[in-house]
Design a protein around this motif. Structure first.
Motif: not given
Lengths: 640, 337, 177
Positions: A419, A445, A449, A453, A495, A498-499
């Protein structure tokens, strides 16, 4: 630029008295980045090397993430047969190895390679060719590991490869040898960067940047580099002993002939615990930088934070046995490690409190980098607390090797390192590329994330205490772990998404981002004093520092030092404590030898997993490469 | 806007509570060791949640509070910083005190655990193999020593001592309902002591990655009242019943003639292989393949016909028995109680 | 550029050998028996050598690291050391030398173990499944240094009775490869 310009000075034209435009022309020519394929392979500019490191590390992040997605698909329901045990074991091993050795440590070191010379106000990192060599070795190691995985030769014994499972009897073929040698590549690379970083920080600081004016990120990189130097040898020994046992027939880990299986664990974890601090400490530096810029004030408790960094660096070497509480070591000795593992929470806590005090006293503007720092607090503090739980020997005896531990280390590593890294990416992207990243995509994003997560990793605490061990490719229906694992897998997909969004943001912003000025965040440290992206020579004149936040202290104009030569690559060496100007030092120029040396060394490492003779024959090209590298250039010695 | 904590709790609470009574759950203790550990887990969890909430509250206030605007970032509030210094010092001190307390708590829990199960009533030697557990009930009288596999019977309410070792790689024996885990390391002997407070069946699993079938290396601990345990041990000590004539006797011939006895032992017959699990009382066990399948006729047939379909990579090969031979040998084995 | 491409292709082909060598198939071909293929004891005949027939099953086992390591485990489990010691021989002939009475190919060794031979080699065909005999045959060849050193097993985690199979054999001891 004629001979007449050079004539007046006995040793070459100095920058004293030159006007800005002429100075920049000279410097651009002297520090020019070479063109063409051979040129780009020979560059020693720290910013180019760092960008390559960053791109490569993010590629490995994506590959490691794909490993994880496949694992989570297999585990999304009980007794699924999507992926068999052999492939699954390779997947989780490659996931761990990629994330730890090919992504986390290199990306943190790369941030240091890019930022440290800029933050301390020098023209290039110390030992620029060694720095370039370290990238090529890292790239070779990563390609070696992943090519082996594609060829069904990927290690499948876990990222810490305990003997006897990874030993000669129980790990047939070359898979465990690939693990052991990949470690050698990446550790050589890390050690090289650590050495260069320490020398840069100690000896190449701008005049006036005494030890108490060094940015906290630079302190973090300094402590990290020392931890690397003391920790990496232990894992190199462990992996070398493993290769010797497997290829040459030594008995280091063979109990029947006097060896000890637990020795491997001690050697590995003596490295393994400091390793996670190697990953975490630079992130604390990133957090300090981002909080200072967005809270619009210097970080509270500079001295406390520096002492915490140093304390964590020292203490991290005294914790390793907490990975071995279930091995049956004597209880009193193990309790010592409970005490030391809890003790390290004190300097970590001090850091957190200082940051909170900074945010309290400042006036924070919420932008994407700060969002990621807030996410860091939320997640990392939780991870710290589960760490305190695991530090207790009896509690660890229930939680060790279950999904509770998986949850813990993902909380501290993703929350505590990834993070802040993502926040740092948004923060320093303008400096690296000259463009701003999209704030709108950045917020999407972050939330994807954050939610993904927590959805993926929080339930792991629960299912671990419900009895689900680690590293299982499936689990029975009747255990009732199915629904929670499905939830975890869905969180993992979010997650991952998000990447993907982050990658989209990066690529779009490279070409379509809003142009950033020199200092879009109005931050206070020296990297913001030069253009975005910085020219190859970083600063046209070396700044003189009068405060820990130089750009805030000297808003009108920055005092600078004069007297460096412009026709030769020269930088300023200063004293260690007070940073008084001491020497003018030449900086190594463009060279192809780092690449050739890396090929020779990499080839030797590759061959040595097949035959010990490779070390003998490989020594020849290595010798040739080193001779070429160090061939004297016949330049006059520098004078003070 | 952060997701409300109440929402998160509401989502997780039912799932969380469901595991409280659980097979193989550390949160469902059935012995004094596991109870001590569960208390410790709950205490640490609640304390951690409280500390985390405190930090989050301070963070939220720090972000959201209104304050005077300074244009110069270097113009710091000296009074504010002094207060902050005091608060941070107190916080660090409090952290230190809490951590010292937790260390002492953990140390005393360790001592409590060390006191459980001394003066063992039963000593059992458990040896880890790649992907099954060899269980040997020790006794000073050699005639009362017996070896079995994958299922451990213990007298309820009495201290039991497990002597752990391994013949190949590192395994870890973990029965969460009863005790913490302990590794089985080749070349070393570790001792795990526990008491199963109530009679019952408890599942455990290998908790150290040991190769291809680590996921399917489970075991069952059966705690019975002392008389029942003695009766079970007496039955276990007897050799296998001779099979009745007909299909089961033909099955014994298949077992002895087709290679099963190269690896397995059935006391009372010529089969004396020690590299695989002892099958003398196979049918009295509740699971097959180290906890992978329930013991039943169909599962037995499936396992013998193709163990790799169920547990790929296991050391038991595909024997290649024909349909009749398979029927016969299953009929023989399911009588081995 | 084309030189670099050629080099890359060559390197890829060399490394692709890794695919088969590292394959781990627990039941490569679990049919009941190998086809009763005639395995010649010797390939010499008047007029020159005739080629020895090769069994299609053999390629799954010879030079496969996993199968050879399984063979090593079975060598100890089934007490082959009883007659062959740890390869040096005793009652039975040595397995680590280059004298092969009935042929050194993996098919010949497989036939030897499955059918037995005169002068005391028992027949294990009825006791040991066919795939496992192939594993043993592949392993026995590696004892004599006939298998690639990249696939041969390393030393056991036991007391050592001889150098491990992935070390160069006696014939090339002390010489550089």
């Amino acid at each position: 630029m004629t001979a007449a310009d050079l004539a007046p000075e006995p040793d070459g034209l100095r920058d004293t008295g030159l006007d800005e435009a002429t100075l920049r022309r000279w410097l651009a020519r002297t520090w020019a980045r070479p063109r063409g394929l051979v040129g780009s392979l020979s560059t020693v500019d720290h910013k180019v090397v760092a960008r390559r490191y960053l791109v490569t590390a993010f590629v490995f992040l994506a590959l490691g993430g794909l490993n994880a997605i496949l694992m989570r698909l297999q585990l999304s329901g009980p007794e699924r047969s999507l992926i068999g045990p052999d492939l699954y074991n390779q997947l989780f091993t490659m996931h761990g190895v990629t994330m730890m050795f090919l992504f986390a440590v290199p990306v943190m070191q790369a941030s240091g390679i890019f930022l440290v010379p800029l933050m301390v106000g020098t023209r290039n990192i110390a030992f620029p060719r060694l720095n370039a060599f370290s990238y090529w070795i890292y790239l070779s190691g990563g390609i070696f590991a992943w090519t082996s995985f594609v060829l069904n030769m990927g290690p499948d014994v876990g990222w810490f490869a305990y003997v006897p499972l990874s030993g000669p009897e129980f790990a047939p073929g070359k898979r465990a040898d690939v693990w052991a040698q990949m470690i050698t590549y990446t550790e050589v690379s890390s050690l090289a960067v650590a050495v260069a970083t320490i020398v840069t920080i100690f000896k190449q600081r701008a005049p006036g940047m005494s030890l108490d004016r060094i940015p906290l990120f630079v302190w973090a990189m300094l402590v990290t580099s020392f931890v690397i130097i003391f920790a990496m040898p232990a894992v190199m020994i462990a992996s070398t002993f493993l290769i010797l046992d497997r290829l040459v027939g030594t008995h280091i880990f063979n109990p029947a002939e006097g060896g000890d299986a637990l020795l491997f664990q001690h050697l590995f974890w003596f490295f393994g615990h400091p390793e996670v601090y190697i990953i975490f400490l630079p992130a604390t530096g990133m957090v300090s930088s981002i909080i200072a810029a967005f809270a619009r004030r210097p970080v509270f408790g500079y001295l406390a934070l520096v002492l915490s960094l140093i304390a964590v660096g020292f203490l991290s070497f005294g914790l390793w046995v907490h990975h071995m509480f279930a091995t049956g070591l004597p209880k009193l000795g193990a309790s010592f490690f409970t005490a030391s593992s809890m003790l390290i929470a004190i300097p970590n806590g001090l850091q957190i409190f200082c940051w909170l005090a900074t945010l309290w006293g400042g006036r924070p503007t919420i932008r994407t980098p700060l969002l990621f720092v807030l996410g860091f607090f939320f997640i990392f503090v939780a991870g710290c607390l589960t760490g305190v739980m695991l530090a207790s020997v009896p509690l660890d005896l229930q939680a060790h090797d279950t999904y509770f531990v998986v949850a813990h280390f993902h909380y501290v590593l993703i929350g505590g390192a990834v993070f802040p890294l993502l926040g740092a990416a948004y923060f320093w992207f303008p400096k690296i590329t000259g463009r701003m990243m999209s704030e709108r995509l950045g917020r999407w994003h972050f939330w994807l994330a954050f939610v993904g997560f927590n959805a993926a990793f929080f339930p792991m605490h629960i299912v671990g205490l419900w009895g689900m061990p680690r590293r299982v490719y499936t689990y029975p229906v009747q255990m009732g772990w199915g629904p929670i694992n499905l939830f975890i897998s869905l969180g993992a997909l979010v997650l991952f998404a998000s990447f993907v969004l982050f990658a989209v943001n990066l690529v779009r912003s490279c070409s379509r981002g809003e142009p950033a000025g020199d200092n879009p965040w109005d931050a206070g440290t020296l990297e913001w004093a030069t253009s975005s992206p910085p020219p190859s020579y970083n600063f046209s004149r070396i700044p003189v520092v009068t405060h820990a936040e130089p750009l805030w202290a000297e808003r009108e104009s920055m005092p600078v030092a004069e007297g460096l030569r412009v026709g030769v690559r020269e930088l300023l060496v200063s004293t260690v404590a007070e940073a008084r100007p001491d020497l003018r030092e030449t900086s190594a120029g463009t060279s192809i030898w780092p690449l050739l040396a890396a090929l020779a060394v990499g080839g030797t490492f590759l061959g040595s997993i097949f035959t010990p003779w490779a070390v003998v024959w490989g020594a020849l090209p290595i010798t040739v490469a080193l001779i070429g590298w160090f061939w004297p250039k016949g330049e006059p010695e520098d004078e003070s | 806007m952060r997701p409300s904590r109440g929402f998160a709790a509401a989502l997780f609470l039912p799932a969380f509570l469901a595991g409280c009574s659980g097979w193989q759950s550390a949160l469902d203790p059935k012995g004094p060791a596991a109870e001590e550990l569960a208390r410790l887990i709950w205490f640490f969890t609640l304390l951690s949640v409280a500390v985390w909430l405190l930090v989050m509250i301070v963070l939220s206030i720090a972000i959201l509070r209104r304050r005077r605007q300074h244009s110069d970032p270097l113009a710091v509030d000296a009074r504010g910083d002094r207060i902050a210094r005091r608060v941070v010092s107190v916080a660090v001190g409090a952290t230190g005190v809490v951590l010292v307390g937790l260390t002492l708590l953990s140390f005393f829990a360790n001592r409590t655990l060390a006191g459980i199960g001394t003066q063992a009533a039963v000593t059992i030697r458990v040896t880890g193999h790649q992907w099954w557990w060899e269980v040997r009930y020790e006794d000073e009288r050699p005639a009362r020593v017996v070896t079995s596999a994958n299922e451990i019977h213990v007298p309820a309410g009495e201290p039991v001592e497990l002597v752990l070792s391994s013949t190949d790689v590192i395994h870890s024996l973990w029965v969460p309902n009863l005790a913490g885990k302990l590794d089985l390391i080749p070349g070393r002997e570790n001792v795990l002591r526990f008491v199963a407070a109530e009679p019952g069946t408890y599942r455990g699993q290998c908790a150290e990655f040991c190769g291809a079938q680590h996921a399917h290396m489970a075991l069952v601990v059966v705690a019975e009242p002392r008389p029942a345990f003695e009766a079970w041990l007496d039955r276990e000590l007897r050799p296998a019943h001779p099979p009745p004539p007909g299909v089961p006797m033909a099955g014994q011939d298949v077992f002895l003639g087709r290679g099963c006895m190269m690896c397995h032992r059935i006391r009372g017959t010529l089969a004396g292989g020690t590299t695989g699990p002892d099958l003398t009382h196979l049918a009295s066990r509740s699971t097959l393949g180290a906890g992978t399948l329930e013991m039943s006729r169909g599962n037995l047939a499936a396992w013998i016909a193709d163990p790799h379909g169920i547990k790929p990579g296991v050391h038991m090969p595909v024997m290649g028995l024909g349909g009749d031979e398979l029927n016969q040998v299953v009929a023989y084995l399911e009588r081995l109680e | 550029m084309s030189a670099a491409v050629r080099l890359a292709v060559l390197a890829t082909l060399v490394l692709l050998g890794g695919c088969d060598r590292e394959q781990r198939d627990p039941r490569p071909n679990a049919r009941r028996d190998t086809d009763e293929q005639a395995v010649a004891v010797t390939t010499l005949e008047p007029g020159g050598e005739r080629p020895s027939p090769s069994d299609p099953k053999a390629q799954h086992f010879a030079d496969n690291a996993y199968q050879m390591s399984e063979g090593k485990r079975l060598y100890s489990w089934f007490n082959c050391s009883g007659c062959h010691a740890n390869g040096g021989g005793g009652m039975g002939p040595a397995l680590i030398d280059d004298k092969w009475i009935y042929g050194a190919s993996v098919e010949s060794v497989h036939a030897t173990i499955r059918d037995g031979r005169p002068n005391g080699m028992p027949s294990f065909g009825n006791k040991v499944p066919d795939d496992q005999i192939w594993q043993l045959a592949a392993y026995v060849r590696s004892m004599a240094g006939l298998a690639s050193s990249a696939a041969s097993p390393g030393r056991n985690d036991d007391m050592m009775a001889r150098p491990s199979e992935n070390r160069p054999g006696a014939a090339s001891e002390g010489k550089s490869p």
